[in-house]
Structures are given as C-alpha cells and as structure tokens.
Design a protein around this motif. Sequence first.
Motif, PDB file in Angstrom:
ATOM      1  N   UNK A  50     -55.075 -19.205 -22.481  1.00  0.00           N
ATOM      2  CA  UNK A  50     -55.299 -20.297 -21.448  1.00  0.00           C
ATOM      3  C   UNK A  50     -55.464 -19.261 -20.052  1.00  0.00           C
ATOM      4  N   UNK A  51     -55.905 -19.880 -18.732  1.00  0.00           N
ATOM      5  CA  UNK A  51     -56.458 -19.423 -17.610  1.00  0.00           C
ATOM      6  C   UNK A  51     -54.768 -18.955 -17.146  1.00  0.00           C
ATOM      7  N   UNK A  52     -54.777 -17.650 -16.616  1.00  0.00           N
ATOM      8  CA  UNK A  52     -53.775 -16.986 -15.936  1.00  0.00           C
ATOM      9  C   UNK A  52     -52.068 -17.200 -16.944  1.00  0.00           C
ATOM     10  N   UNK A  53     -52.367 -17.324 -18.155  1.00  0.00           N
ATOM     11  CA  UNK A  53     -51.216 -17.614 -18.870  1.00  0.00           C
ATOM     12  C   UNK A  53     -51.366 -16.460 -20.243  1.00  0.00           C
ATOM     13  N   UNK A  54     -50.318 -16.368 -20.640  1.00  0.00           N
ATOM     14  CA  UNK A  54     -50.399 -15.351 -22.022  1.00  0.00           C
ATOM     15  C   UNK A  54     -50.918 -16.270 -23.225  1.00  0.00           C
ATOM     16  N   UNK A  55     -51.766 -15.409 -24.173  1.00  0.00           N
ATOM     17  CA  UNK A  55     -52.289 -16.137 -25.392  1.00  0.00           C
ATOM     18  C   UNK A  55     -51.274 -16.841 -26.285  1.00  0.00           C
ATOM     19  N   UNK A  56     -51.774 -18.061 -26.907  1.00  0.00           N
ATOM     20  CA  UNK A  56     -50.808 -18.803 -27.844  1.00  0.00           C
ATOM     21  C   UNK A  56     -51.671 -18.837 -29.135  1.00  0.00           C
ATOM     22  N   UNK A  57     -50.755 -18.917 -30.300  1.00  0.00           N
ATOM     23  CA  UNK A  57     -51.261 -18.878 -31.694  1.00  0.00           C
ATOM     24  C   UNK A  57     -51.488 -20.381 -31.998  1.00  0.00           C
ATOM     25  N   UNK A  58     -52.642 -20.937 -32.232  1.00  0.00           N
ATOM     26  CA  UNK A  58     -52.842 -22.347 -32.544  1.00  0.00           C
ATOM     27  C   UNK A  58     -52.784 -22.587 -34.066  1.00  0.00           C
ATOM     28  N   UNK A  59     -53.122 -21.406 -34.950  1.00  0.00           N
ATOM     29  CA  UNK A  59     -53.051 -21.476 -36.278  1.00  0.00           C
ATOM     30  C   UNK A  59     -53.196 -20.277 -37.083  1.00  0.00           C
ATOM     31  N   UNK A  60     -52.716 -19.942 -38.108  1.00  0.00           N
ATOM     32  CA  UNK A  60     -52.915 -18.662 -38.936  1.00  0.00           C
ATOM     33  C   UNK A  60     -52.483 -18.953 -40.336  1.00  0.00           C
ATOM     34  N   UNK A  61     -53.226 -18.303 -40.941  1.00  0.00           N
ATOM     35  CA  UNK A  61     -52.652 -18.298 -42.752  1.00  0.00           C
ATOM     36  C   UNK A  61     -51.777 -17.314 -42.940  1.00  0.00           C
ATOM     37  N   UNK A  62     -51.114 -16.544 -41.986  1.00  0.00           N
ATOM     38  CA  UNK A  62     -50.162 -15.447 -42.226  1.00  0.00           C
ATOM     39  C   UNK A  62     -49.224 -15.935 -43.148  1.00  0.00           C
ATOM     40  N   UNK A  63     -48.812 -15.113 -44.209  1.00  0.00           N
ATOM     41  CA  UNK A  63     -48.071 -15.501 -45.448  1.00  0.00           C
ATOM     42  C   UNK A  63     -46.631 -15.606 -44.979  1.00  0.00           C
ATOM     43  N   UNK A  64     -46.018 -14.807 -44.102  1.00  0.00           N
ATOM     44  CA  UNK A  64     -44.595 -14.776 -43.823  1.00  0.00           C
ATOM     45  C   UNK A  64     -44.269 -14.436 -42.330  1.00  0.00           C
ATOM     46  N   UNK A  65     -42.655 -14.736 -41.867  1.00  0.00           N
ATOM     47  CA  UNK A  65     -42.505 -14.526 -40.517  1.00  0.00           C
ATOM     48  C   UNK A  65     -42.676 -12.933 -40.171  1.00  0.00           C
ATOM     49  N   UNK A  66     -42.579 -12.093 -41.145  1.00  0.00           N
ATOM     50  CA  UNK A  66     -42.657 -10.550 -40.905  1.00  0.00           C
ATOM     51  C   UNK A  66     -44.071 -10.324 -40.432  1.00  0.00           C
ATOM     52  N   UNK A  67     -45.044 -10.822 -41.014  1.00  0.00           N
ATOM     53  CA  UNK A  67     -46.618 -10.788 -40.725  1.00  0.00           C
ATOM     54  C   UNK A  67     -46.768 -11.410 -39.417  1.00  0.00           C
ATOM     55  N   UNK A  68     -45.945 -12.530 -39.117  1.00  0.00           N
ATOM     56  CA  UNK A  68     -46.422 -13.295 -37.851  1.00  0.00           C
ATOM     57  C   UNK A  68     -45.613 -12.716 -36.746  1.00  0.00           C
ATOM     58  N   UNK A  69     -44.706 -12.070 -36.883  1.00  0.00           N
ATOM     59  CA  UNK A  69     -43.950 -11.204 -35.774  1.00  0.00           C
ATOM     60  C   UNK A  69     -44.736  -9.977 -35.591  1.00  0.00           C
ATOM     61  N   UNK A  70     -45.260  -9.320 -36.350  1.00  0.00           N
ATOM     62  CA  UNK A  70     -46.191  -8.201 -36.393  1.00  0.00           C
ATOM     63  C   UNK A  70     -47.582  -8.505 -35.851  1.00  0.00           C
ATOM     64  N   UNK A  71     -48.209  -9.478 -36.229  1.00  0.00           N
ATOM     65  CA  UNK A  71     -49.515  -9.525 -35.758  1.00  0.00           C
ATOM     66  C   UNK A  71     -49.789 -10.559 -34.700  1.00  0.00           C
ATOM     67  N   UNK A  72     -48.783 -11.397 -34.319  1.00  0.00           N
ATOM     68  CA  UNK A  72     -48.825 -12.446 -33.469  1.00  0.00           C
ATOM     69  C   UNK A  72     -47.737 -12.309 -32.169  1.00  0.00           C
ATOM     70  N   UNK A  73     -46.596 -12.352 -32.785  1.00  0.00           N
ATOM     71  CA  UNK A  73     -45.430 -12.233 -31.621  1.00  0.00           C
ATOM     72  C   UNK A  73     -45.654 -11.202 -30.541  1.00  0.00           C
ATOM     73  N   UNK A  74     -45.699  -9.877 -31.297  1.00  0.00           N
ATOM     74  CA  UNK A  74     -45.729  -8.455 -30.663  1.00  0.00           C
ATOM     75  C   UNK A  74     -46.779  -8.561 -29.886  1.00  0.00           C
ATOM     76  N   UNK A  75     -47.911  -9.035 -30.246  1.00  0.00           N
ATOM     77  CA  UNK A  75     -49.230  -9.084 -29.437  1.00  0.00           C
ATOM     78  C   UNK A  75     -49.155  -9.786 -28.011  1.00  0.00           C
ATOM     79  N   UNK A  76     -48.640 -11.099 -28.334  1.00  0.00           N
ATOM     80  CA  UNK A  76     -48.329 -12.055 -27.398  1.00  0.00           C
ATOM     81  C   UNK A  76     -47.592 -11.608 -26.123  1.00  0.00           C
ATOM     82  N   UNK A  77     -46.545 -10.763 -26.501  1.00  0.00           N
ATOM     83  CA  UNK A  77     -45.403 -10.415 -25.591  1.00  0.00           C
ATOM     84  C   UNK A  77     -45.957  -9.083 -24.714  1.00  0.00           C
ATOM     85  N   UNK A  78     -47.198  -8.961 -24.464  1.00  0.00           N
ATOM     86  CA  UNK A  78     -47.785  -7.754 -23.560  1.00  0.00           C
ATOM     87  C   UNK A  78     -48.850  -7.261 -23.994  1.00  0.00           C
TER      88      UNK A  78
END
Length: 288
Positions: A50-78
């Motif tokens: 979005x304009x002037x906001x952090x990114x959001x994940x719309x969809x992924x095929x990541x297999x588990x929560x650990x992968x999501x945390x590593x590839x998405x959550x940690x990325x979005x947080x800065x």
Amino acid sequence: MNLALHNQQQCLDQLGTAVASLGSDAFYPALCQAFTCFAEVSDLLFLYFPDQQRPQCLYSNLANEDQYALQVSSYINGPYIFDPYYQASLKGAANGAYRLKDIAPDNFKKTEFFRHYYKATHVNDEVSYITALPNNQHLHFSISHAQPSKLFSAKTLSFFYSLSHIITELLSKHWLLQDASSRPSNNTQPDERNLNQALQQALKQFGSTLLTPREHDVLQLVLHGHSNKAAAERMAISLSTVKLHRKRIYQKLDISSQAELFYLFIDALSSAKASDSGDPLQAYMNVS
C-alpha cells in the motif's frame, strides 16, 4: 513432447483457470498452480504494498508457520525497505518480470539485509512480477527456486519472461474486478503511516548532518548494497574518490565496515521518533 514443453503447456492450461477465476478468491491459488507445474518452483508469494504502509501478504503456498514467519513476517516488520524489488517499485520500475540477481545492487550479497534476512530464507534464485496499482500501490508475485543451490534454467526463465505482460495484466485486472470488501485495507492509519514514513525518512536522511553531500550520497549507495565501483559509475566520479569518501565516512561515524554501518542505522532508528524528519543519527548521537 519434451518435459520443458509439457510443463509450459500445463502452465498455459492452468492460466486459463486463473483467467476464469478473475475477481474471486480462487484467483491467487489458481495462478500459483500454474507455476507449480515446474519442478524448479517451490515458494510462491503475493505481496501487496500500500502507499505509505508496510506490505501485506495476500496469499502464499508456504507449507508451515515457521516458513511463513521466516519469509513473510520478519520481512514485513522492517527489512522490506532494503529489498531491491521494493526499491525498484518506489523508483517507478515498469510492470514486468524481474530476476533478483539482475535487479539487485552488485554488492547485494554483502549487505546485512542479505546476510540476516535473505540468506536465512535459503532462496538462491527468484523471479518477481512487479505490477503497479492505482494510488501509488504495488503488487509483487514472487517465485522462488525449489533448490537453494541451483538457478532457474534458461528455458524456464525465458518462458517466465514471455509471460510478463500476461501475468501483470492478470494481476492488475484481478485487483480491479475484486469486490471492494475483498481487497486488503488501504486505510492509512496514523500509526502505520508514521512508521512507514519514519523508516523511509530515516533511511534517506541517515548521516546527512555529519557528512558532506557527496559523502552522504556514497553512504546511501553503500547502505543499499552498491560496490565502490558501482557507486563511482552512478556518481560519475573516480573509484579513488569513492574510496576516499568511504574512508572519511567510516572515520566520521567511528565504524570500520559495512556491517557496522548497517547496525549503526538500526541503532539510530531506535532513537528516531515517527514525527522526526531529520537525520536519525543526530538524535542517536545526542543520546549515546
């Protein structure tokens, strides 16, 4: 029919399903399915900026929560502010398919963003379809290689590039056809807007009060992952002049490496307020 042509045919057939799903919740899974026809492909990810906001994940095929945390959550947080794809979007990159190794600065693998975020994801090769949306928004569809030690084959890359216009048009059309209630919110909340602006402003102004304009330009290029040679070419100055600027930067900031420069920036952020518009390093040095 050889395997490459068979995979391409499967992908095209599945793209038909994605077309039929435009505007519905089934669109992103269908588009993912089109690319999983290739054994080289593993993780697929749709990121909305979005304009002037952090990114959001719309969809992924990541297999588990650990992968999501590593590839998405940690990325979005800065760390996203250092992502070459994100920087390309901010600079107005044309809609299309981009390979990370071709869009990233030449010294990207020596940056702390790469070492502490990207390397941890074990992604060695990536293609992303960048699509501009209305109102300064962007959408990235990321495709990662299944094996960390390998690169996409020339035939696969050529096919991905050949789909560039089709995929970006599909992404854009789906966005417009979605029911407004189904789209991710772009209501710019004050806290979210301030966080994004603080990150962008801090990166842009970092070191500006302590360095000359030329030194500050070199610092910005180094922080983003450009080598001395690349910085010299971009600034149209000699390599020896860049090295001299870099030596003086390190002396003034009391550091000795690019890694220390990155961590100095991170530490300075902790002293910056969301309302600040100046150099975060100045506030940091006044506190320390």
